[in-house]
Write a protein that holds these residues in place. Structure first.
Motif, PDB file in Angstrom:
ATOM      1  N   SER A  78     -25.614   7.104  12.872  1.00  0.00           N
ATOM      2  CA  SER A  78     -24.759   7.922  12.163  1.00  0.00           C
ATOM      3  C   SER A  78     -23.717   6.735  11.800  1.00  0.00           C
ATOM      4  CB  SER A  78     -23.947   8.801  13.049  1.00  0.00           C
ATOM      5  OG  SER A  78     -24.799   9.901  13.437  1.00  0.00           O
ATOM      6  N   PHE A  79     -22.665   7.316  10.436  1.00  0.00           N
ATOM      7  CA  PHE A  79     -21.728   6.363   9.871  1.00  0.00           C
ATOM      8  C   PHE A  79     -20.451   7.209  10.279  1.00  0.00           C
ATOM      9  CE2 PHE A  79     -24.172   5.138   5.634  1.00  0.00           C
ATOM     10  CZ  PHE A  79     -25.087   4.429   6.283  1.00  0.00           C
ATOM     11  N   LEU A  80     -19.702   6.090  10.764  1.00  0.00           N
ATOM     12  CA  LEU A  80     -18.282   6.249  10.992  1.00  0.00           C
ATOM     13  C   LEU A  80     -17.094   5.500  10.091  1.00  0.00           C
ATOM     14  CD1 LEU A  80     -15.875   8.123  12.603  1.00  0.00           C
ATOM     15  CD2 LEU A  80     -16.078   6.390  14.347  1.00  0.00           C
ATOM     16  N   VAL A  81     -16.565   5.814   9.516  1.00  0.00           N
ATOM     17  CA  VAL A  81     -15.646   5.202   8.356  1.00  0.00           C
ATOM     18  C   VAL A  81     -14.148   5.077   8.697  1.00  0.00           C
ATOM     19  CG1 VAL A  81     -15.066   4.463   5.917  1.00  0.00           C
ATOM     20  CG2 VAL A  81     -17.291   5.352   6.450  1.00  0.00           C
ATOM     21  N   ILE A  82     -13.382   4.111   8.813  1.00  0.00           N
ATOM     22  CA  ILE A  82     -11.895   3.965   9.024  1.00  0.00           C
ATOM     23  C   ILE A  82     -11.522   3.789   7.469  1.00  0.00           C
ATOM     24  CG2 ILE A  82     -10.093   2.742  10.199  1.00  0.00           C
ATOM     25  CD1 ILE A  82     -12.288   1.645  12.129  1.00  0.00           C
ATOM     26  N   THR A  83     -10.359   4.698   7.377  1.00  0.00           N
ATOM     27  CA  THR A  83      -9.853   4.573   6.097  1.00  0.00           C
ATOM     28  C   THR A  83      -8.359   4.900   6.018  1.00  0.00           C
ATOM     29  OG1 THR A  83     -10.093   5.206   3.832  1.00  0.00           O
ATOM     30  CG2 THR A  83     -10.596   6.760   5.418  1.00  0.00           C
ATOM     31  N   GLU A  84      -7.769   4.929   4.812  1.00  0.00           N
ATOM     32  CA  GLU A  84      -6.576   5.534   4.483  1.00  0.00           C
ATOM     33  C   GLU A  84      -6.541   5.781   2.916  1.00  0.00           C
ATOM     34  OE1 GLU A  84      -4.163   6.513   6.624  1.00  0.00           O
ATOM     35  OE2 GLU A  84      -4.396   5.233   8.408  1.00  0.00           O
ATOM     36  N   LYS A 109     -18.968  10.515   9.036  1.00  0.00           N
ATOM     37  CA  LYS A 109     -17.604  11.079   9.169  1.00  0.00           C
ATOM     38  C   LYS A 109     -16.559  10.133   8.973  1.00  0.00           C
ATOM     39  CE  LYS A 109     -18.586  15.406  11.350  1.00  0.00           C
ATOM     40  NZ  LYS A 109     -20.007  15.423  11.353  1.00  0.00           N
ATOM     41  N   LEU A 110     -15.347  10.423   8.793  1.00  0.00           N
ATOM     42  CA  LEU A 110     -14.289   9.619   8.524  1.00  0.00           C
ATOM     43  C   LEU A 110     -12.934   9.701   9.399  1.00  0.00           C
ATOM     44  CD1 LEU A 110     -15.442  10.890   5.370  1.00  0.00           C
ATOM     45  CD2 LEU A 110     -14.264   8.928   4.867  1.00  0.00           C
TER      46      LEU A 110
END
Length: 201
Positions: A78-84, A109-110
């Motif tokens: 799965s993909f998990l993205v850290i962002t703002e 997911k983010l």
């Protein structure tokens, strides 16, 4: 805490792409931004990024080869993205990651950087909390398999060269970088991501 548990913990508050887009839009309407620090400048970047993502959501098209490759996947990751919301690189990167995830039936997911310090600290870039950061993890064990970001490979090289030459990124260079992103239309991100996915298959 073990990295698998840190990822599991972060996923409790993780949101899908559609919800992230709604979150950013809500901040635009309120003239604010995500993150620990709320300023007029960051709110302006958030508004700009909202428009960028809106445009990319409509315009990004994966190549037929990429589409075929992704459709043939049976992902166990799965993909998990850290962002703002205020991050310019993230605004260019995340819509492309979303298209890749959709085509490959990969769960995306983010999470927000400033709300997930323990996670961010596990995935620093040269010691800094650079975003967007993609974590690819095993869907069952939550063990990280690979990470990517904060920028596509060509942009990473451009930034490294500029810092080596001038010690910092000038406003002029940042404009050049935006022009590069607009011209590239997500193709380098697509190429980078296919290479990463092939390497973990």
């Amino acid at each position: 805490m073990k990295i698998e548990n840190i990822i599991k913990e972060a996923l409790k508050d993780a949101i899908p792409y559609s919800q992230y887009r709604a979150l950013v839009e809500g901040h635009v309407l309120n003239n604010s931004n995500t993150g620990a620090e709320v300023t007029e400048a960051l709110a302006n970047y958030t508004a700009l990024n909202h428009q960028r993502m809106k445009r990319l959501d409509k315009k990004v098209e994966l190549s037929p080869e990429t589409q075929d490759f992704l459709e043939s996947l049976s992902p166990n990751f799965s993909f998990l993205v850290i962002t703002e919301s205020w991050c310019g690189d993230a605004a260019h990167v995340i819509p492309v990651l979303n298209k890749i995830a959709e085509a490959g039936s990969i769960d995306l997911k983010l999470v927000l950087r400033d709300e997930n310090e323990a996670l961010m600290n596990e995935f620093l870039t040269n010691g800094s909390k650079s975003i967007a950061k993609l974590i690819i993890y095993n869907s069952e064990s939550f063990e990280p398999i690979a990470s990517w970001g904060p920028r596509p490979s060509t942009a990473t090289q451009m930034v490294a060269d500029e810092k080596a030459a001038k010690g910092a990124l000038s406003p002029e260079f940042k404009q050049e970088l935006q022009k590069w992103y607009n011209k590239d239309k997500g193709k380098t991100i697509e190429k980078d991501m296919i290479a990463v996915i092939k390497s973990i298959q």
